[in-house]
Design an enzyme around this catalytic site. Structure first.
Site, mmCIF file in Angstrom:
data_model
loop_
_atom_site.group_PDB
_atom_site.id
_atom_site.type_symbol
_atom_site.label_atom_id
_atom_site.label_comp_id
_atom_site.label_asym_id
_atom_site.label_seq_id
_atom_site.Cartn_x
_atom_site.Cartn_y
_atom_site.Cartn_z
ATOM 1 N N ASP A 102 0.867 -1.180 0.000
ATOM 2 C CA ASP A 102 0.000 0.000 0.000
ATOM 3 C C ASP A 102 0.910 1.238 0.000
ATOM 4 O O ASP A 102 1.865 1.288 -0.755
ATOM 5 C CB ASP A 102 -0.946 -0.066 1.211
ATOM 6 C CG ASP A 102 -1.990 1.034 1.250
ATOM 7 O OD1 ASP A 102 -2.853 1.057 0.355
ATOM 8 O OD2 ASP A 102 -1.950 1.865 2.175
ATOM 9 N N TYR A 147 -12.589 7.902 -1.531
ATOM 10 C CA TYR A 147 -12.107 7.900 -0.145
ATOM 11 C C TYR A 147 -10.841 8.734 0.054
ATOM 12 O O TYR A 147 -10.680 9.396 1.087
ATOM 13 C CB TYR A 147 -11.887 6.457 0.350
ATOM 14 C CG TYR A 147 -10.602 5.815 -0.103
ATOM 15 C CD1 TYR A 147 -9.479 5.802 0.713
ATOM 16 C CD2 TYR A 147 -10.505 5.204 -1.355
ATOM 17 C CE1 TYR A 147 -8.300 5.212 0.298
ATOM 18 C CE2 TYR A 147 -9.329 4.616 -1.766
ATOM 19 C CZ TYR A 147 -8.229 4.625 -0.943
ATOM 20 O OH TYR A 147 -7.064 4.044 -1.367
ATOM 21 N N TYR A 230 -2.287 10.339 3.302
ATOM 22 C CA TYR A 230 -3.328 11.001 2.513
ATOM 23 C C TYR A 230 -3.095 12.492 2.289
ATOM 24 O O TYR A 230 -3.100 12.970 1.146
ATOM 25 C CB TYR A 230 -4.701 10.723 3.129
ATOM 26 C CG TYR A 230 -4.962 9.239 3.165
ATOM 27 C CD1 TYR A 230 -5.265 8.539 2.003
ATOM 28 C CD2 TYR A 230 -4.798 8.509 4.344
ATOM 29 C CE1 TYR A 230 -5.425 7.165 2.015
ATOM 30 C CE2 TYR A 230 -4.966 7.135 4.363
ATOM 31 C CZ TYR A 230 -5.275 6.468 3.196
ATOM 32 O OH TYR A 230 -5.414 5.111 3.206
ATOM 33 N N HIS A 290 -6.665 -6.309 -2.101
ATOM 34 C CA HIS A 290 -5.678 -5.316 -1.691
ATOM 35 C C HIS A 290 -4.796 -5.832 -0.551
ATOM 36 O O HIS A 290 -3.677 -5.360 -0.366
ATOM 37 C CB HIS A 290 -6.393 -4.030 -1.277
ATOM 38 C CG HIS A 290 -5.463 -2.873 -1.064
ATOM 39 N ND1 HIS A 290 -4.593 -2.425 -2.031
ATOM 40 C CD2 HIS A 290 -5.244 -2.080 0.018
ATOM 41 C CE1 HIS A 290 -3.897 -1.405 -1.571
ATOM 42 N NE2 HIS A 290 -4.270 -1.182 -0.323
#
Length: 313
Positions: A102, A147, A230, A290
Site C-alpha cells: 500500500d 475515499y 493522505y 488489496h
C-alpha cells in the site's frame, strides 16, 4: 509469533517500534500501509526468517507503538524516507531488501531512488512506483466521494471515524477495502457509512487479528495516519526524473481495487511503469485483493522468497 522480538529504536529523535525475527546475513525491512501496522507482515516475517533472512518490520512514526512527532500535521513522505535510512544506520545494516505494501511502497521506492547504495532490491504489493506530488493520484477523475479525496479534507475523516470505537474503524476499513470496488461515498454518506454491519470479517482475518490491530491504533490514533499518506500525497518530493535501477518485484491482486484507479491498470500492464523501474518483474494473483499478503500468504511468501534468493548481495 511468540518468537518475534519487540523493541524500540531511537531514530531521528523518535522511538520507533521494531519487530524482528531471524538472524541471517541479509536483512529484509517490511513497510506497512494503512490501516496496517507491523503485524500485517506476520506471515511474511516468519517465512523469510525460516528462509535464512533477518526479518524486520516497523510501525512508522505516528503509528502503533512508535512515538508521535511533535507536529504530525506537518509530516510528509520525506520523514519516512529519512527514518528508514536512519534506522538502517542504527541497526548497522549497510544494504537491505525493502518490502512495501500500500502506501509503504512509496517510501520503499523513494529510498531505492535516492539512496540506491543502501537497497539490494524492492518488493511492493498493491501499489506500483508512484512519487508524491500533484499528480500522484488522479482524484479529479473519480467522484468527489472517493475515499482519498474525503480523507485529504482536514477534519472530515476524524469526524467520520470518531463516531465509532477504534476496533470498529479497523474492522470497517479492512472489510470495505477487501472488495474489488473503489470505495466511493455518495453526497449524503461518509466512508464509514459504506460498511454493512452484517458483513463478516474476511475469512483470512480473525477476531484476534482485529484485536491486535485495534490495540495498536488505540495507542496511536489516526492523526498521523491521515497526514501520511493522505494529506501529504500531493506534496512534491523535489526529485527530478526519479529512477529505481535495482531489481524490483510488484505483486498485484487481480481483485485489488487499486487497479481500478484511473489509468492504473494500463500503467502496470502496458509496462509504462518500467520507464521508472526498468528491472521490474510483475506478478498478478487472480484471487488477490488489496490485502493479498494476508489473504494468500501461501502464494505471496514463495514469490517474495524466490525473488530475494535470486539477488546477489
Amino acid at each position: 509469533m511468540e518468537n518475534i522480538k519487540q523493541s524500540h529504536v531511537e531514530v531521528r529523535g523518535l522511538k520507533l517500534h521494531v519487530a524482528e525475527i531471524g538472524s541471517g546475513p541479509k536483512s529484509v525491512l517490511f513497510l506497512h500501509g494503512f490501516p496496517e501496522i507491523w503485524y500485517t507482515w506476520r506471515h511474511q516475517m516468519i517465512a523469510v526468517a525460516n528462509a535464512g533472512y533477518r526479518a524486520i518490520a516497523i510501525d512508522f512514526r505516528g503509528y502503533g507503538l512508535s512515538e508521535q512527532p511533535s507536529e504530525p500535521e506537518k509530516g510528509t513522505f520525506h520523514d519516512l524516507v529519512e527514518d528508514i535510512v536512519a534506522l538502517l544506520d542504527s541497526l548497522s545494516i549497510k544494504k537491505v531488501f525493502l518490502v512495501g505494501k500500500d502506501f509503504g511502497a512509496i517510501p520503499a521506492y523513494l529510498v531505492a531512488a535516492v539512496h540506491p547504495e543502501r537497497v539490494i532490491a524492492v518488493v511492493t504489493l498493491g501499489v506500483p512506483f508512484v512519487v508524491p506530488g500533484p499528480s500522484a493520484v488522479q482524484n479529479h477523475l473519480l467522484p468527489k466521494g472517493f475515499y482519498v479525496t474525503r480523507w485529504q479534507e482536514p477534519g472530515r475523516a476524524e469526524a467520520d471515524f470518531g463516531r465509532f470505537d477504534v476496533k470498529s474503524v479497523i474492522r470497517n476499513i479492512y472489510t470495505l477495502f477487501s472488495r474489488s470496488e473503489v470505495p466511493v461515498a455518495s453526497d449524503d454518506q461518509e466512508i464509514m457509512d459504506l460498511f454493512n454491519p452484517s458483513t463478516p470479517l474476511p475469512p483470512w482475518f480473525s477476531e484476534e487479528d482485529l484485536a491486535t490491530y485495534a490495540s495498536l491504533y488505540e495507542k496511536s490514533g489516526f492523526k498521523f495516519a491521515l497526514q501520511v499518506p493522505y494529506r501529504s500525497l500531493t506534496v512534491d518530493m523535489g526529485i527530478n526524473d526519479p529512477k529505481v535501477t535495482i531489481p524490483a518485484l510488484l505483486i498485484m491482486g487481480e481483485k485489488d481495487y487499486v487497479i481500478k484507479f484511473p489509468g492504473m491498470e494500463d500503467y502496470i500492464r502496458s509496462g509504462t511503469v518500467k520507464h521508472f523501474v526498468p528491472e521490474l518483474e510483475i506478478t498478478f494473483l487472480p484471487e488477490g485483493t488489496h490485502f493479498v499478503h494476508e489473504q494468500l500468504p501461501e502464494k505471496v511468501n514463495p514469490l517474495v522468497i524466490n525473488f530475494l534468493d535470486k539477488q546477489s548481495f
